[in-house]
Design a protein around this motif. Structure first.
Motif: not given
Ligand SMILES: [Zn+2]
Length: 68
Positions: A5-6, A11-18
């Motif tokens: 969550n930001c 807001k929730e978001f997805v990511y692969r790698v930081v």
């Protein structure tokens, strides 16, 4: 994919790698700048480098100023 969550807008978001997310842990560059800007304004007044782009903008802002 991991989710987060930001911290700014929640807001929730997805990511692969930081490292794919330059604005991590924020959902967007905008949230990051707003959030950093908020505390920079209060405490440090832009002494820490934020990002080359942000610094560029900041420098441009100071252009009209007289010399110290
Ligand atoms: Zn956000």
């Amino acid at each position: 994919m991991p989710r987060i969550n930001c911290p700014h807008c929640k807001k929730e978001f997805v990511y692969r790698v930081v490292k794919d997310v330059p604005h991590f842990p924020f959902c967007s560059e905008r949230c990051k700048l707003i959030d950093l800007g908020a505390w920079l304004d209060e405490e440090y007044r832009i002494e820490e480098p934020v990002s080359p782009e942000a610094l560029n903008r900041i420098e441009k802002k100071g252009e009209g100023k007289e010399n110290e």
